[in-house]
Design a protein around this motif. Sequence first.
Motif, PDB file in Angstrom:
ATOM      1  N   TYR A 337       0.754  -1.158  -0.044  1.00  0.00           N
ATOM      2  CA  TYR A 337       0.051   0.004  -0.183  1.00  0.00           C
ATOM      3  C   TYR A 337       0.909   1.234   0.010  1.00  0.00           C
ATOM      4  O   TYR A 337       0.548   2.189  -0.704  1.00  0.00           O
ATOM      5  CB  TYR A 337      -1.113  -0.027   1.208  1.00  0.00           C
ATOM      6  CG  TYR A 337      -1.608   1.112   1.241  1.00  0.00           C
ATOM      7  CD1 TYR A 337      -2.766   1.555   0.725  1.00  0.00           C
ATOM      8  CD2 TYR A 337      -1.299   2.170   2.206  1.00  0.00           C
ATOM      9  CE1 TYR A 337      -3.496   2.410   0.749  1.00  0.00           C
ATOM     10  CE2 TYR A 337      -2.020   3.395   2.381  1.00  0.00           C
ATOM     11  CZ  TYR A 337      -3.258   3.596   1.709  1.00  0.00           C
ATOM     12  OH  TYR A 337      -3.892   4.830   1.667  1.00  0.00           O
ATOM     13  N   GLY A 338       2.030   1.415   1.119  1.00  0.00           N
ATOM     14  CA  GLY A 338       2.850   2.585   0.925  1.00  0.00           C
ATOM     15  C   GLY A 338       3.526   2.501  -0.329  1.00  0.00           C
ATOM     16  O   GLY A 338       3.778   3.690  -0.905  1.00  0.00           O
ATOM     17  N   ILE A 341       1.035   4.044  -3.051  1.00  0.00           N
ATOM     18  CA  ILE A 341       0.930   5.565  -2.671  1.00  0.00           C
ATOM     19  C   ILE A 341       1.972   6.339  -3.359  1.00  0.00           C
ATOM     20  O   ILE A 341       1.833   7.287  -4.180  1.00  0.00           O
ATOM     21  CB  ILE A 341       0.479   5.999  -1.273  1.00  0.00           C
ATOM     22  CG1 ILE A 341      -0.852   5.187  -0.981  1.00  0.00           C
ATOM     23  CG2 ILE A 341       0.649   7.304  -1.138  1.00  0.00           C
ATOM     24  CD1 ILE A 341      -1.857   5.603  -1.634  1.00  0.00           C
ATOM     25  N   LYS A 416       3.686   9.407   2.341  1.00  0.00           N
ATOM     26  CA  LYS A 416       2.292   9.968   2.901  1.00  0.00           C
ATOM     27  C   LYS A 416       1.502   8.291   3.173  1.00  0.00           C
ATOM     28  O   LYS A 416       0.930   8.141   4.344  1.00  0.00           O
ATOM     29  CB  LYS A 416       1.512  10.644   2.065  1.00  0.00           C
ATOM     30  CG  LYS A 416       1.900  12.206   2.236  1.00  0.00           C
ATOM     31  CD  LYS A 416       0.963  12.927   1.437  1.00  0.00           C
ATOM     32  CE  LYS A 416       1.215  13.143   0.291  1.00  0.00           C
ATOM     33  NZ  LYS A 416       0.256  14.451  -0.340  1.00  0.00           N
ATOM     34  N   GLY A 417       1.924   7.429   2.283  1.00  0.00           N
ATOM     35  CA  GLY A 417       1.345   6.008   2.544  1.00  0.00           C
ATOM     36  C   GLY A 417       1.667   5.431   3.580  1.00  0.00           C
ATOM     37  O   GLY A 417       0.885   4.680   4.488  1.00  0.00           O
ATOM     38  N   TYR A 418       2.960   5.486   3.893  1.00  0.00           N
ATOM     39  CA  TYR A 418       3.620   4.849   4.992  1.00  0.00           C
ATOM     40  C   TYR A 418       3.208   5.490   6.409  1.00  0.00           C
ATOM     41  O   TYR A 418       2.752   4.713   7.380  1.00  0.00           O
ATOM     42  CB  TYR A 418       4.947   4.559   4.944  1.00  0.00           C
ATOM     43  CG  TYR A 418       5.401   3.328   3.967  1.00  0.00           C
ATOM     44  CD1 TYR A 418       5.480   2.308   4.196  1.00  0.00           C
ATOM     45  CD2 TYR A 418       5.949   3.929   2.618  1.00  0.00           C
ATOM     46  CE1 TYR A 418       5.681   1.488   3.215  1.00  0.00           C
ATOM     47  CE2 TYR A 418       5.862   2.999   1.735  1.00  0.00           C
ATOM     48  CZ  TYR A 418       6.228   1.654   2.007  1.00  0.00           C
ATOM     49  OH  TYR A 418       6.476   0.868   1.175  1.00  0.00           O
TER      50      TYR A 418
END
Length: 490
Positions: A337-338, A341, A416-418
């Motif tokens: 996911y991170g 993004i 930002k994802g993380y």
Amino acid sequence: MEVVYQTGGNRVVVNPALLVIACDPRALGPVMEFTPQERALLSSLRNFTFYTTCLRVYPRKAQDRVVILAPDIVESQSGLVQGYRNETAKQWGITAANDATTNVVTTYQMVGIDGASDPGTLAAQRKAFLDNPPSWWPFQPGRYEIVEVKENQNGAIRPAVNPLLTPYFNQFPSGALDGGAPWKWLDIQGAHDTVYVHASTCFESVLHCWSYLNILLDVKPALLSTPKDAAIVVIGAGVSGLLFAQRFIDLGYTDVTLLESTNRFAGKTHSLQVPDQIGISIAELGTCYLSPAYDDMVQSLSKYIVGNARVAVAHGSQRGIVVGSPPNETVMDFNYYGLMIACQYLGYGWPCSKVDQDLAYADLFLAAANYVRLRTEIFGTVDGAMPISRPVGDPYGVFSKTFAQFLDDNMMGALKGYLMYAYQVQGYGDLDKIPAYYGLVWVMPDMAWPFGASSGVTAWQKGWEDVWDQMVKKCTMNIKLNTNVVSIRR
């Protein structure tokens, strides 16, 4: 100084040399006259609301996650169920959770500053979710029980709180931060023989309460000149009150009394010991995780964690992030996911080639290094709950910009994802709304790396409540529960 309180049917008058406010100071408004500066600080504070519930549920399909969170729901702060932690899987492993007939889970709901936070509304939202859950909920619809157990605090056995509705993350808006509100608190500490150590002075976490106490005693050494046999009254036996009392008792102070309005100590810490298919699982309704940033604090409190090991919680693929819109949601690994993004932010799209992914990882590495550099420059230290002195001006817009704007403007948007997981889903606000200052306060350098062991979190095998129970016993703390403060005159 005069403090009047009622406890056990008795009215007690005490004249402490030092008054320590470890509860939310606003709760003392009816019995305590604040100075104009104190009133101005208190009037600008605001907070979120957290609602957590421990449930016994029935799996309907094989699981491969310990934690699943839905970022879009987290961002809305509307009180909807935004995710869960599988306490059975956390305690015993995913294989054991899949083999069990029932699992113990904790659901999270969060409400923003102006949202509806009454328990009836939140309970109805939880029921609607459980009766007709989304596809990412791996348990049977409509089949669950709210767990009822007892807790044992220092030999006192009572029903454990569940669900837990609690104010969460007292914070100053951007204008108050720009006006130096956290440092104004620090400036007035000790005035009128009064000290404020509640999380509202700094940040919500246990780590920050402990770190702030270190800062306070460094900046205000006169507090330690209080005679060792003088009376010290601490109002509030939550985490910050216990930490203050422990520090002063360890330093040789012999007359420290904690006044607690409820029938238990430990504040937002609620470590439910739940009979499970496999054994006793610990369900944390409040205080929960530790990160590598906690290491110094853990070492300092080592004599209160005897027999209570730190255990890994949902590293790597065991953390799931919900993506997509109903009814087509899917659950991604946190790491992917991170990365997704980051790739989208950098213009590579998703899915993308292995070459583009490698380029994104390189950019993430540089962004993390830049984050550490800027935070160290702004804070003047690698760690710490807050800069001891207010940063001059508004460096890099940490007061006037949101955390997301700060990341974008300083070539760190790929993170930002993380950071959504590291910051946002911990209940500390939306990256697009919260002032950058608070993001920098929480995401210390060893939390900024989006990959490797340091990106994971741990929990206490016996729960946080065991830490506070050992502390209360070993320090022989004088805690008066069910106490009503009648008046405070300074």
